[in-house]
Design a protein around this motif. Structure first.
Motif, PDB file in Angstrom:
ATOM      1  N   HIS A 171     113.880  77.615 -14.884  1.00 49.35           N
ATOM      2  CA  HIS A 171     112.935  77.493 -13.778  1.00 49.35           C
ATOM      3  C   HIS A 171     113.626  77.572 -12.413  1.00 49.35           C
ATOM      4  O   HIS A 171     113.177  78.291 -11.528  1.00 49.35           O
ATOM      5  CB  HIS A 171     112.165  76.182 -13.895  1.00 49.35           C
ATOM      6  N   HIS A 172     114.718  76.848 -12.248  1.00 42.22           N
ATOM      7  CA  HIS A 172     115.388  76.851 -10.946  1.00 42.22           C
ATOM      8  C   HIS A 172     116.211  78.119 -10.723  1.00 42.22           C
ATOM      9  O   HIS A 172     116.252  78.638  -9.605  1.00 42.22           O
ATOM     10  CB  HIS A 172     116.270  75.614 -10.792  1.00 42.22           C
ATOM     11  N   THR A 175     113.294  81.173 -10.400  1.00 41.62           N
ATOM     12  CA  THR A 175     111.995  80.773  -9.867  1.00 41.62           C
ATOM     13  C   THR A 175     111.110  81.989  -9.574  1.00 41.62           C
ATOM     14  O   THR A 175     111.499  82.892  -8.844  1.00 41.62           O
ATOM     15  CB  THR A 175     112.183  79.955  -8.572  1.00 41.62           C
ATOM     16  N   HIS A 277     103.677  77.240  -7.688  1.00 44.37           N
ATOM     17  CA  HIS A 277     104.380  78.505  -7.941  1.00 44.37           C
ATOM     18  C   HIS A 277     103.440  79.660  -8.283  1.00 44.37           C
ATOM     19  O   HIS A 277     103.551  80.742  -7.706  1.00 44.37           O
ATOM     20  CB  HIS A 277     105.396  78.327  -9.079  1.00 44.37           C
ATOM     21  N   HIS A 324     113.799  73.099  -4.211  1.00 41.91           N
ATOM     22  CA  HIS A 324     114.254  74.362  -4.808  1.00 41.91           C
ATOM     23  C   HIS A 324     115.424  74.973  -4.034  1.00 41.91           C
ATOM     24  O   HIS A 324     116.235  75.685  -4.626  1.00 41.91           O
ATOM     25  CB  HIS A 324     113.091  75.354  -4.892  1.00 41.91           C
TER      26      HIS A 324
END
Length: 385
Positions: A171-172, A175, A277, A324
């Motif tokens: 996810h990071h 992204t 997101h 983030h």
């Protein structure tokens, strides 16, 4: 239309090692950022550069990193970790009175016990697991690993290894990259929108340990045994206390109480995961911008909320952009650097996206087919080199 060149994917160590990497490099983003000028400078050098304007773009992340690093170094331990550790400790202290209140025959006191248990569980399993997955609870690598297992497996009923792998490395690192870090794990396209948004999340406490077991396939016997033992310990200890302290007479009612307490904040939890997101700019695995552009175009902040902000943590609600950009900061430090980050992005004419919870809910409800059933279109950022 100009397209976004492919960016080298930086492979970073996972979990508590990430936290160690962060600490060795001054707390602001890792050796890779420094080697690359903050935002992918190595890639720029290989391509021969692109003039003064390109040099300015390449230095944006490093310039912001220096501003944030300065604030981190000037902050006390209490600001960096103490406040968030105190919130988690308060959640633990709420558990004994919650179990006692659940043993009351009076509806008001019993309801207070359910509410107290639900809030404490949400703080530990959402805020606690999130901070632990980033190694943000301790400067010690050994303690960071311990807290990851404690919060993710015992409190959260999930695999610490799978949780860190999915959150940090997918996810990071990717992204809003379609198929990698696009929050597609939350898409269940066969469900109608009302069921998906308001009913299905209530099953998260049941689904979570089952998904954890599925993620253990192919791992070592020791890892499987530890995860199963820790998850079982967390679930059984709550059940045992409900029977022996709260005085539940029926196993079924004890299990039902566990489900209600654990599912209390599941609906906003799922909402937050998709609101911040999905529906924003998406990128293909072979066409993504530099880090600062990827995060500012693909991440959104929700406004401060007196309930969710403290139960879920600032980094998941009103400081998600900051989180983030600087994923190893604690919730309180994300809040502290927020004015610096927002001011910097605004001055550099980069997006700093914010929207209200109910505005996003209305947006998703009316565009459910487009956003959650059909894959979002790939967005190419015009002019970003």
């Amino acid at each position: 239309m100009q397209t976004v060149p492919e960016e080298r994917v930086v492979r970073r160590r996972v979990g508590s090692e990430d936290g160690e990497e962060w600490k060795k490099n001054g707390g602001t983003g890792g050796e890779e950022w420094k080697k690359n000028g903050g935002t992918g400078g190595e890639e720029w050098k290989k391509n021969g550069g692109a003039g003064v304007e390109e040099v300015e773009k390449e230095s944006l992340m490093m310039e912001l990193t220096r501003l944030v690093q300065k604030m981190v170094k000037e902050s006390s331990w209490w600001e960096r970790r103490g406040i968030d550790c105190s919130i988690l400790a308060a959640a633990f202290l709420c558990l004994p009175p919650a179990f006692l209140l659940l043993g009351s025959s009076r509806l008001l006191w019993f309801s207070a016990g359910v509410l107290l248990m639900g809030v404490a569980h949400a703080v530990l399993t959402i805020k606690g697991t999130h901070l632990a997955s980033h190694g943000a609870l301790s400067e010690s690598q050994a303690w960071a690993k311990f807290w990851a297992v404690f919060f993710i497996e015992i409190c959260g009923s999930f695999s610490a290894r799978a949780g860190v792998q999915g959150h940090i490395k997918m996810h990071h690192a990717h992204t809003n990259v379609i198929g990698l870090g696009d929050s597609s794990v939350w898409k269940v396209p066969f469900l109608p929108r009302t069921i998906y948004l308001f009913v299905a999340p209530l099953t998260v406490p049941i689904i979570t340990p089952l998904v954890a077991l599925a993620h253990l396939k192919g791992h070592s016997v020791a890892l499987i045994a530890r995860t199963v033992l820790m998850v079982t310990l967390g679930l059984y200890s709550q059940y045992w206390l409900l029977i022996n302290v709260s005085g539940f007479q029926s196993p079924l009612t004890a299990l039902l109480c566990m489900l209600v307490c654990r599912a209390m904040f599941s609906v906003p939890y799922i909402h937050v995961n998709i609101f911040q997101h999905i529906g924003l700019d998406m990128f293909s695995p072979t066409s993504r911008p530099k880090r600062i552009y990827q995060m500012t175009h693909g991440v959104l902040n929700l406004p401060r909320n007196p309930v969710l902000d403290w139960i879920f943590g600032h980094s998941l609600i009103n400081c998600h952009v900051e989180h983030h950009l600087f994923p190893f900061l604690s919730d309180n430090m994300c809040l502290k650097v927020k004015p610096v980050v927002s001011k910097y992005l605004t001055e550099k004419k980069l997006p700093y996206q914010q929207d209200s919870y109910f505005s996003r809910l209305n947006f998703f409800f009316h565009k459910y087919q487009e956003l959650m059933v059909f894959a979002p279109p790939i967005t190419e950022l015009v002019g970003v080199q």
